[in-house]
Motif scaffolding. Sequence first.
Motif, PDB file in Angstrom:
ATOM      1  N   VAL A 198       0.827  -1.220   0.000  1.00 11.84           N
ATOM      2  CA  VAL A 198       0.000   0.000   0.000  1.00 11.84           C
ATOM      3  C   VAL A 198       0.854   1.260   0.000  1.00 11.84           C
ATOM      4  O   VAL A 198       0.375   2.346   0.352  1.00 11.84           O
ATOM      5  CB  VAL A 198      -0.962   0.011   1.214  1.00 11.84           C
ATOM      6  CG1 VAL A 198      -1.991  -1.100   1.096  1.00 11.84           C
ATOM      7  CG2 VAL A 198      -0.183  -0.118   2.528  1.00 11.84           C
ATOM      8  N   ASP A 200       1.934   3.202  -2.311  1.00 13.26           N
ATOM      9  CA  ASP A 200       1.435   4.303  -3.147  1.00 13.26           C
ATOM     10  C   ASP A 200       0.350   5.091  -2.429  1.00 13.26           C
ATOM     11  O   ASP A 200       0.288   6.328  -2.542  1.00 13.26           O
ATOM     12  CB  ASP A 200       0.887   3.755  -4.467  1.00 13.26           C
ATOM     13  CG  ASP A 200       1.991   3.247  -5.383  1.00 13.26           C
ATOM     14  OD1 ASP A 200       3.168   3.580  -5.126  1.00 13.26           O
ATOM     15  OD2 ASP A 200       1.682   2.509  -6.331  1.00 13.26           O
ATOM     16  N   GLN A 201      -0.515   4.389  -1.700  1.00 14.10           N
ATOM     17  CA  GLN A 201      -1.588   5.067  -0.975  1.00 14.10           C
ATOM     18  C   GLN A 201      -1.055   5.819   0.238  1.00 14.10           C
ATOM     19  O   GLN A 201      -1.598   6.862   0.613  1.00 14.10           O
ATOM     20  CB  GLN A 201      -2.635   4.048  -0.520  1.00 14.10           C
ATOM     21  CG  GLN A 201      -3.318   3.313  -1.666  1.00 14.10           C
ATOM     22  CD  GLN A 201      -4.284   2.257  -1.157  1.00 14.10           C
ATOM     23  OE1 GLN A 201      -5.284   2.576  -0.515  1.00 14.10           O
ATOM     24  NE2 GLN A 201      -3.991   0.992  -1.435  1.00 14.10           N
ATOM     25  N   GLY A 208       2.232   8.230  -1.693  1.00  9.64           N
ATOM     26  CA  GLY A 208       2.027   8.851  -2.977  1.00  9.64           C
ATOM     27  C   GLY A 208       3.300   8.823  -3.798  1.00  9.64           C
ATOM     28  O   GLY A 208       4.141   7.941  -3.640  1.00  9.64           O
ATOM     29  N   GLU A 233     -12.806   9.142   1.836  1.00  6.97           N
ATOM     30  CA  GLU A 233     -11.417   9.214   2.291  1.00  6.97           C
ATOM     31  C   GLU A 233     -11.246   8.578   3.662  1.00  6.97           C
ATOM     32  O   GLU A 233     -10.275   7.851   3.909  1.00  6.97           O
ATOM     33  CB  GLU A 233     -10.936  10.666   2.325  1.00  6.97           C
ATOM     34  CG  GLU A 233      -9.496  10.789   2.799  1.00  6.97           C
ATOM     35  CD  GLU A 233      -8.904  12.160   2.568  1.00  6.97           C
ATOM     36  OE1 GLU A 233      -7.948  12.510   3.273  1.00  6.97           O
ATOM     37  OE2 GLU A 233      -9.393  12.886   1.670  1.00  6.97           O
ATOM     38  N   ARG A 284     -11.261   4.904   3.216  1.00  5.31           N
ATOM     39  CA  ARG A 284      -9.983   4.431   2.676  1.00  5.31           C
ATOM     40  C   ARG A 284      -8.924   4.358   3.772  1.00  5.31           C
ATOM     41  O   ARG A 284      -8.141   3.405   3.835  1.00  5.31           O
ATOM     42  CB  ARG A 284      -9.503   5.347   1.556  1.00  5.31           C
ATOM     43  CG  ARG A 284     -10.233   5.169   0.238  1.00  5.31           C
ATOM     44  CD  ARG A 284      -9.478   5.831  -0.915  1.00  5.31           C
ATOM     45  NE  ARG A 284      -9.275   7.252  -0.720  1.00  5.31           N
ATOM     46  CZ  ARG A 284     -10.133   8.188  -1.110  1.00  5.31           C
ATOM     47  NH1 ARG A 284     -11.273   7.848  -1.693  1.00  5.31           N
ATOM     48  NH2 ARG A 284      -9.873   9.472  -0.916  1.00  5.31           N
ATOM     49  N   ASN A 285      -8.899   5.359   4.624  1.00  5.31           N
ATOM     50  CA  ASN A 285      -7.939   5.350   5.724  1.00  5.31           C
ATOM     51  C   ASN A 285      -8.170   4.171   6.655  1.00  5.31           C
ATOM     52  O   ASN A 285      -7.223   3.538   7.137  1.00  5.31           O
ATOM     53  CB  ASN A 285      -8.029   6.656   6.512  1.00  5.31           C
ATOM     54  CG  ASN A 285      -7.554   7.857   5.714  1.00  5.31           C
ATOM     55  OD1 ASN A 285      -7.027   7.717   4.610  1.00  5.31           O
ATOM     56  ND2 ASN A 285      -7.751   9.044   6.259  1.00  5.31           N
ATOM     57  N   LEU A 292      -6.900   1.073   4.953  1.00  2.08           N
ATOM     58  CA  LEU A 292      -5.438   1.057   4.995  1.00  2.08           C
ATOM     59  C   LEU A 292      -4.949   0.584   6.363  1.00  2.08           C
ATOM     60  O   LEU A 292      -4.033  -0.244   6.468  1.00  2.08           O
ATOM     61  CB  LEU A 292      -4.898   2.455   4.725  1.00  2.08           C
ATOM     62  CG  LEU A 292      -4.542   2.820   3.293  1.00  2.08           C
ATOM     63  CD1 LEU A 292      -4.101   4.281   3.224  1.00  2.08           C
ATOM     64  CD2 LEU A 292      -3.449   1.919   2.770  1.00  2.08           C
TER      65      LEU A 292
END
Length: 228
Positions: free
Chosen positions: A63, A65-66, A69, A182, A185-186, A189
């Motif tokens: 993960v 990239d998430q 970035g 968002e 998504r957090n 993650l």
Amino acid sequence: MRALVFASVLLAGSPLAAEDDFDQRVIEAILNNPEVVLLAIQRLEAERELAATEVERRQIAEVADQLFGDDPEIRLVEFFDYRCGYCAQSASQMQTLPHELTKGVRLFEFPILGQESTDIAKVSIAVRNVEGDNAYQRFHYAVFDAAGRVGDTASAIRLAASLGYDADAIAGEAQSNDVAAEILRNQRLAATLGIRGTPTFVGRDQIYDGLLNPEELVEILDTEKDES
């Protein structure tokens, strides 16, 4: 009687008897050298820590990239909750560090302490979406500096307005699907990384659970910078 003696001789020479004798010698060796047990435990713990570190590295890589970035300057991610006392201490400590270091830290809202946490997180993300990253950072620290006086959507929006930001636009954005997505998504993650509490920091190849003091943060950020 002859049969009993014969049976005893057979038993003494059997594999079972030899195994019992070996076990007894092992026990005696351990009792005579107890430090061997400590060394074995230390080696087992070291192997377990190494295995856990490898698992963390794979999880982060999946993960990355998430988390980071495409900005190589981002070297550490903090998952936090605005109602978490340790997160407040973390925010206070971050403000004592040079900007050259703190600009390498990315913040992730991870509201786990009730609806109030989620409400404040939504306003916080809305501030960033409406006013930009610098405003977001200013608002972030202002919430913690308020020492508990920001506890719901209304008080969070009042704080944003006091900082000179567009309260109406922020209020609308806070209720948007993008903001809700968002936060989701957090949360996903965090689940992928096995994060259950706040604050939790994630470096490029390691997860740090709990509050870190300024010296630890400087050391980690410098190390992460050298390795990036």
